[in-house]
Design a protein around this motif. Structure first.
Motif, PDB file in Angstrom:
ATOM      1  N   UNK A  97      51.961  31.573 -37.421  1.00 20.23           N
ATOM      2  CA  UNK A  97      51.472  30.179 -37.302  1.00 20.23           C
ATOM      3  C   UNK A  97      51.104  30.069 -35.765  1.00 20.23           C
ATOM      4  N   UNK A  98      52.044  30.741 -34.866  1.00 17.56           N
ATOM      5  CA  UNK A  98      51.337  30.599 -33.343  1.00 17.56           C
ATOM      6  C   UNK A  98      50.177  31.220 -33.147  1.00 17.56           C
ATOM      7  N   UNK A  99      49.825  32.533 -33.760  1.00 15.65           N
ATOM      8  CA  UNK A  99      48.630  32.999 -33.479  1.00 15.65           C
ATOM      9  C   UNK A  99      47.578  32.476 -34.375  1.00 15.65           C
ATOM     10  N   UNK A 100      47.719  31.966 -35.429  1.00 13.72           N
ATOM     11  CA  UNK A 100      46.818  31.304 -36.231  1.00 13.72           C
ATOM     12  C   UNK A 100      46.402  30.092 -35.375  1.00 13.72           C
ATOM     13  N   UNK A 101      47.399  29.262 -34.879  1.00  9.55           N
ATOM     14  CA  UNK A 101      47.110  28.245 -34.038  1.00  9.55           C
ATOM     15  C   UNK A 101      46.264  28.337 -32.626  1.00  9.55           C
ATOM     16  N   UNK A 102      46.302  29.444 -32.211  1.00 11.62           N
ATOM     17  CA  UNK A 102      45.299  30.093 -30.938  1.00 11.62           C
ATOM     18  C   UNK A 102      43.770  29.540 -31.471  1.00 11.62           C
ATOM     19  N   UNK A 103      43.547  29.620 -32.851  1.00 15.26           N
ATOM     20  CA  UNK A 103      41.980  29.479 -33.490  1.00 15.26           C
ATOM     21  C   UNK A 103      42.087  28.530 -34.279  1.00 15.26           C
ATOM     22  N   UNK A 104      42.875  27.921 -35.032  1.00 17.53           N
ATOM     23  CA  UNK A 104      42.810  26.692 -35.958  1.00 17.53           C
ATOM     24  C   UNK A 104      43.614  25.628 -35.601  1.00 17.53           C
ATOM     25  N   UNK A 105      43.165  24.563 -35.191  1.00 16.22           N
ATOM     26  CA  UNK A 105      43.665  23.365 -34.706  1.00 16.22           C
ATOM     27  C   UNK A 105      44.397  22.436 -36.022  1.00 16.22           C
ATOM     28  N   UNK A 106      43.483  22.558 -37.027  1.00 17.56           N
ATOM     29  CA  UNK A 106      44.117  21.607 -37.981  1.00 17.56           C
ATOM     30  C   UNK A 106      45.368  22.289 -38.695  1.00 17.56           C
ATOM     31  N   UNK A 107      46.239  21.529 -38.877  1.00 17.81           N
ATOM     32  CA  UNK A 107      47.684  21.986 -39.522  1.00 17.81           C
ATOM     33  C   UNK A 107      47.536  22.432 -40.734  1.00 17.81           C
ATOM     34  N   UNK A 108      46.910  21.483 -41.454  1.00 17.01           N
ATOM     35  CA  UNK A 108      46.890  21.704 -43.094  1.00 17.01           C
ATOM     36  C   UNK A 108      45.848  22.773 -43.449  1.00 17.01           C
ATOM     37  N   UNK A 109      45.139  23.070 -42.703  1.00 14.29           N
ATOM     38  CA  UNK A 109      44.139  24.200 -42.934  1.00 14.29           C
ATOM     39  C   UNK A 109      44.793  25.484 -42.492  1.00 14.29           C
ATOM     40  N   UNK A 110      45.579  25.505 -41.344  1.00 17.36           N
ATOM     41  CA  UNK A 110      46.319  26.645 -40.744  1.00 17.36           C
ATOM     42  C   UNK A 110      47.649  26.872 -41.834  1.00 17.36           C
ATOM     43  N   UNK A 111      48.043  25.925 -42.486  1.00 21.97           N
ATOM     44  CA  UNK A 111      49.247  26.207 -43.601  1.00 21.97           C
ATOM     45  C   UNK A 111      48.565  26.948 -44.684  1.00 21.97           C
ATOM     46  N   UNK A 112      47.358  26.615 -45.181  1.00 26.56           N
ATOM     47  CA  UNK A 112      46.712  27.070 -46.095  1.00 26.56           C
ATOM     48  C   UNK A 112      46.253  28.617 -45.810  1.00 26.56           C
TER      49      UNK A 112
END
Length: 137
Positions: A99-114
């Motif tokens: 989640x941390x590393x994905x969060x560097x690139x994807x702001x939208x939490x729902x999309x990030x969770x998917x």
């Protein structure tokens, strides 16, 4: 040819150490760039500043003609980076690291969770999401 990356006067300091001192750099479409130099010469610091993973102390960075900021998710989704040393945070779980590393690139939490779930499915780590890295082989 157009510049894909344009760096002007990049400065990064750590207390009394100037790690990057007024760097100008252009990378044109189709070019491949390698940064070479001895240890502690500012290569990783430069890349981290260009990617807005590290706050710069001066200068500007444009990628695809847009100013690069920590919130430039539209730019970051077009960039792929492979670091020499793979890093994970030992105090975070498998899920939290992804989640941390994905969060560097994807702001939208729902999309990030998917995306995190599809990654866990792909690599077969669903049973290990609460584990810490040191608990894995």
């Amino acid at each position: 040819m157009e510049n894909i990356i344009e760096v002007r006067g990049l400065i990064k300091k750590f207390k009394n150490l100037t790690a990057v001192d007024s760097l100008d750099l252009d990378v044109k479409k189709g070019e491949i760039l390698g940064l070479l130099g001895p240890n502690d010469s500012g290569k990783s610091t430069t890349i981290n500043c260009i990617l807005a993973l590290l706050k710069k102390d001066g200068g500007s960075v444009k990628i695809y003609g847009k100013e690069m900021t920590p919130e430039s998710y539209d730019i970051k989704e077009k960039i792929g980076v492979v670091f020499q040393d793979v890093g994970v945070f030992d105090e975070l779980s498998v899920y939290e690291n992804i989640d941390y590393f994905c969060g560097l690139y994807i702001k939208d939490k729902k999309k990030r969770k998917e995306l995190i779930q599809s990654t866990l499915d792909l690599v077969g780590l669903n049973d290990f999401v609460k584990y810490k890295p040191r608990e894995l082989s």
